[in-house]
Scaffold this active site. Structure first.
Site, PDB file in Angstrom:
ATOM      1  N   SER A 135     -28.585  35.120  48.483  1.00  0.00           N
ATOM      2  CA  SER A 135     -28.947  33.852  49.115  1.00  0.00           C
ATOM      3  C   SER A 135     -29.595  32.968  48.049  1.00  0.00           C
ATOM      4  O   SER A 135     -30.628  33.331  47.484  1.00  0.00           O
ATOM      5  CB  SER A 135     -29.920  34.131  50.269  1.00  0.00           C
ATOM      6  OG  SER A 135     -30.406  32.926  50.804  1.00  0.00           O
ATOM      7  N   LYS A 161     -24.530  32.765  49.335  1.00  0.00           N
ATOM      8  CA  LYS A 161     -24.957  31.873  50.418  1.00  0.00           C
ATOM      9  C   LYS A 161     -25.785  30.760  49.800  1.00  0.00           C
ATOM     10  O   LYS A 161     -26.713  31.018  49.031  1.00  0.00           O
ATOM     11  CB  LYS A 161     -25.776  32.682  51.425  1.00  0.00           C
ATOM     12  CG  LYS A 161     -26.552  31.849  52.432  1.00  0.00           C
ATOM     13  CD  LYS A 161     -27.070  32.721  53.559  1.00  0.00           C
ATOM     14  CE  LYS A 161     -28.553  32.523  53.794  1.00  0.00           C
ATOM     15  NZ  LYS A 161     -29.067  33.365  54.894  1.00  0.00           N
ATOM     16  N   LYS A 163     -28.291  27.494  50.436  1.00  0.00           N
ATOM     17  CA  LYS A 163     -29.165  26.806  51.389  1.00  0.00           C
ATOM     18  C   LYS A 163     -28.794  25.322  51.379  1.00  0.00           C
ATOM     19  O   LYS A 163     -28.584  24.755  50.300  1.00  0.00           O
ATOM     20  CB  LYS A 163     -30.633  26.996  50.987  1.00  0.00           C
ATOM     21  CG  LYS A 163     -31.118  28.433  51.169  1.00  0.00           C
ATOM     22  CD  LYS A 163     -31.210  28.796  52.641  1.00  0.00           C
ATOM     23  CE  LYS A 163     -31.847  30.164  52.839  1.00  0.00           C
ATOM     24  NZ  LYS A 163     -31.947  30.502  54.279  1.00  0.00           N
ATOM     25  N   ASP A 188     -26.365  27.948  54.748  1.00  0.00           N
ATOM     26  CA  ASP A 188     -27.426  28.183  55.749  1.00  0.00           C
ATOM     27  C   ASP A 188     -28.334  26.961  55.811  1.00  0.00           C
ATOM     28  O   ASP A 188     -28.965  26.597  54.820  1.00  0.00           O
ATOM     29  CB  ASP A 188     -28.235  29.425  55.355  1.00  0.00           C
ATOM     30  CG  ASP A 188     -29.274  29.815  56.404  1.00  0.00           C
ATOM     31  OD1 ASP A 188     -29.360  29.131  57.449  1.00  0.00           O
ATOM     32  OD2 ASP A 188     -29.987  30.814  56.174  1.00  0.00           O
ATOM     33  N   GLU A 213     -24.430  28.766  58.815  1.00  0.00           N
ATOM     34  CA  GLU A 213     -25.521  29.457  59.506  1.00  0.00           C
ATOM     35  C   GLU A 213     -26.549  28.472  60.052  1.00  0.00           C
ATOM     36  O   GLU A 213     -27.029  27.588  59.332  1.00  0.00           O
ATOM     37  CB  GLU A 213     -26.177  30.429  58.508  1.00  0.00           C
ATOM     38  CG  GLU A 213     -27.249  31.330  59.079  1.00  0.00           C
ATOM     39  CD  GLU A 213     -27.782  32.301  58.021  1.00  0.00           C
ATOM     40  OE1 GLU A 213     -27.134  32.480  56.971  1.00  0.00           O
ATOM     41  OE2 GLU A 213     -28.865  32.872  58.244  1.00  0.00           O
ATOM     42  N   ASP A 238     -28.760  32.536  63.417  1.00  0.00           N
ATOM     43  CA  ASP A 238     -29.855  33.348  62.865  1.00  0.00           C
ATOM     44  C   ASP A 238     -31.077  33.130  63.769  1.00  0.00           C
ATOM     45  O   ASP A 238     -31.296  33.893  64.730  1.00  0.00           O
ATOM     46  CB  ASP A 238     -30.111  32.917  61.407  1.00  0.00           C
ATOM     47  CG  ASP A 238     -31.333  33.554  60.755  1.00  0.00           C
ATOM     48  OD1 ASP A 238     -32.068  34.283  61.431  1.00  0.00           O
ATOM     49  OD2 ASP A 238     -31.583  33.317  59.545  1.00  0.00           O
ATOM     50  N   LYS A 262     -31.362  39.995  62.004  1.00  0.00           N
ATOM     51  CA  LYS A 262     -32.623  40.341  61.337  1.00  0.00           C
ATOM     52  C   LYS A 262     -33.373  41.101  62.406  1.00  0.00           C
ATOM     53  O   LYS A 262     -33.793  40.499  63.411  1.00  0.00           O
ATOM     54  CB  LYS A 262     -33.395  39.082  60.937  1.00  0.00           C
ATOM     55  CG  LYS A 262     -32.758  38.313  59.795  1.00  0.00           C
ATOM     56  CD  LYS A 262     -33.524  37.057  59.474  1.00  0.00           C
ATOM     57  CE  LYS A 262     -32.807  36.258  58.392  1.00  0.00           C
ATOM     58  NZ  LYS A 262     -33.414  34.914  58.239  1.00  0.00           N
ATOM     59  N   GLY A 290     -31.762  38.594  55.609  1.00  0.00           N
ATOM     60  CA  GLY A 290     -32.880  39.041  54.776  1.00  0.00           C
ATOM     61  C   GLY A 290     -34.056  38.112  54.936  1.00  0.00           C
ATOM     62  O   GLY A 290     -33.896  36.950  55.329  1.00  0.00           O
TER      63      GLY A 290
HETATM   64  O1  OSB Z   1     -32.646  31.996  56.853  1.00  0.00           O
HETATM   65  O2  OSB Z   1     -31.782  33.698  56.023  1.00  0.00           O
HETATM   66  C1  OSB Z   1     -32.734  32.937  56.091  1.00  0.00           C
HETATM   67  C2  OSB Z   1     -35.440  33.971  53.574  1.00  0.00           C
HETATM   68  C3  OSB Z   1     -36.576  33.678  54.287  1.00  0.00           C
HETATM   69  C4  OSB Z   1     -36.461  33.118  55.528  1.00  0.00           C
HETATM   70  C5  OSB Z   1     -35.192  32.857  56.073  1.00  0.00           C
HETATM   71  C6  OSB Z   1     -34.045  33.164  55.369  1.00  0.00           C
HETATM   72  C7  OSB Z   1     -34.166  33.701  54.079  1.00  0.00           C
HETATM   73  C8  OSB Z   1     -33.038  34.008  53.205  1.00  0.00           C
HETATM   74  C9  OSB Z   1     -33.271  35.051  52.117  1.00  0.00           C
HETATM   75  O3  OSB Z   1     -31.983  33.407  53.229  1.00  0.00           O
HETATM   76  C10 OSB Z   1     -32.354  36.216  52.205  1.00  0.00           C
HETATM   77  C11 OSB Z   1     -32.834  37.393  51.368  1.00  0.00           C
HETATM   78  O4  OSB Z   1     -33.837  38.055  51.747  1.00  0.00           O
HETATM   79  O5  OSB Z   1     -32.211  37.669  50.352  1.00  0.00           O
HETATM   80 MG    MG Z   2     -30.763  32.101  57.905  1.00  0.00          MG
END
Ligand code: OSB
Ligand code: MG
Length: 368
Positions: A135, A161, A163, A188, A213, A238, A262, A290
């Site tokens: 990510s 992924k 952001k 995401d 996402e 999510d 999650k 994650g």
């Molecule tokens: O939205 O998936 C998410 C990290 C913190 C809070 C929300 C998210 C995330 C990540 C990190 O995208 C994913 C990872 O732990 O590698």
């Molecule tokens: Mg997410």
């Protein structure tokens, strides 16, 4: 198992590199670790709340309060026989899934250590390696983003992924897609759009993305249904999936075609399994999300992701992607085929280094 003592530690750990999402930029990650003593054994759990309520309303502050004042007193001195027994005992506490999930993880660790079984075995997972991706946070420019993605690809990650947020969506994704035409790519938004502003996301349909996402608010399951009807790219939820019930709502409303699991967001590993099974029955693929976990949470995530309906690569990267130093003896590394091996030792299969926990602790508290 008779719960003898629960020690809470509030940790603050520096990240290898800053992580920026639509809800903010962090250079350090907080979390709460639980060390639970029962039957002469010690189990560890991780609360994945952060300092700020950006992803979830829960914070390390609220989770500490709920654990210390409400969850721990219900459990200390009690014989908690299994995970469903734990869930029944905390049923009267509304919400606060991240706090509850922290204890549930420690309980799985204890039960596994008692029975000499790994969490993967306890859950019935068959895979001994799980497909993973990385990510990637928002960067200062599309050029920088392409460079950062290129570095992760060179490390062996086969799925990326990105952001996104309003104004930093199609341009960023297009730049990465042009630079790397063949990679598995997804985005995401962490709830940064409304149905109206999400109209800007239509061009993403031309970029061959695995999924988009959580574009809309957490409680907008119905608006996600409307958006999914307009998009060819699968919408993945999510934040919206805070329980197995919400997974059922999303499926019945056709609000998404994929779900990110999650377990903490749903109230614990047991609840994550329920979401997994429900999606499997309805033919929806899931993947493991994650929360920038320490190696404790990562061990747990890998075990859950070994279940068969985790059919897309997870946000479970190698230890080196997160923290310069972690809290366990074990380190998770990326296999050449973009997988990470599932721990095989009893319980979570990791050994915590108490000195490391102390080193990053801002605060400790004991309930006994
Ligand atoms: O939205 O998936 C998410 C990290 C913190 C809070 C929300 C998210 C995330 C990540 C990190 O995208 C994913 C990872 O732990 O590698
Ligand atoms: Mg997410």
């Amino acid at each position: 198992m008779k719960i003898e003592q629960i020690t809470l530690s509030l940790l603050r750990m520096p990240l290898v590199s800053a992580f920026e999402t639509s809800f903010g930029r962090i250079t350090h990650r907080e979390c709460i670790l639980l060390e639970v003593r029962a039957g002469g054994l010690t189990g560890w759990g991780e609360v994945v709340a952060d300092h700020d309520p950006g992803y979830s309303y829960e914070t390390t502050g609220t989770a500490w309060h709920i654990l210390e004042e409400f969850i721990a007193p219900l459990l200390v001195g009690q014989d908690v026989v299994d995970v469903p027994d734990f869930q029944r005992r905390v049923e009267g506490i509304r919400g606060h899934h991240l706090a509850k999930a922290g204890f549930e993880m420690a309980l799985w660790d204890l039960l596994g250590r008692r029975d000499g079984k790994s969490l993967r075995e306890m859950l019935g997972g068959q895979k001994t390696r799980v497909d993973v991706g990385v990510s990637v946070g928002l960067q200062e420019s599309p050029e920088k983003l392409v460079q950062v993605v290129g570095n992760y690809l060179a490390e062996g990650y086969q799925r990326v992924k990105l952001k996104i947020k309003p104004g930093r969506d199609v341009g960023d994704a297009r730049a990465v897609r042009m630079a790397f035409p063949e990679i598995k790519l997804q985005v995401d938004a962490n709830s940064a759009y409304t149905l109206e502003t999400a109209q800007a996301l239509h061009p993403l349909d031309d970029l061959d993305l695995l999924l988009i996402e959580q574009p809309l608010f957490e409680d907008d399951i119905w608006d996600h249904h409307k958006l999914q009807k307009e998009l060819n790219t699968p919408v993945c939820l999510d934040e919206s999936i805070v329980s197995p019930r919400h997974a059922r709502y999303a499926i019945e409303m056709q609000a998404c075609r994929v779900i990110n699991i999650k377990p903490a967001r749903c109230g614990g590993i047991s609840q994550g399994v329920m979401v997994h099974d429900l999606c499997q029955q309805h033919g929806l693929p899931v993947w493991h999300g994650g929360m920038l976990e320490t190696n404790i949470g990562r061990a747990s995530n890998l075990a859950l992701a070994s279940l068969p309906n985790f059919r897309l690569p997870g946000d479970i990267s190698a230890s080196a992607r997160y923290y310069p130093e972690d809290v366990t003896e074990q380190t998770f590394s990326l296999n050449p085929d973009s997988t990470i091996s599932v721990p095989e030792g009893p319980g979570l299969g990791v050994t915590v280094i108490p000195a490391q926990v102390k080193k990053f602790s801002l605060r400790q508290g004991v309930v006994k």
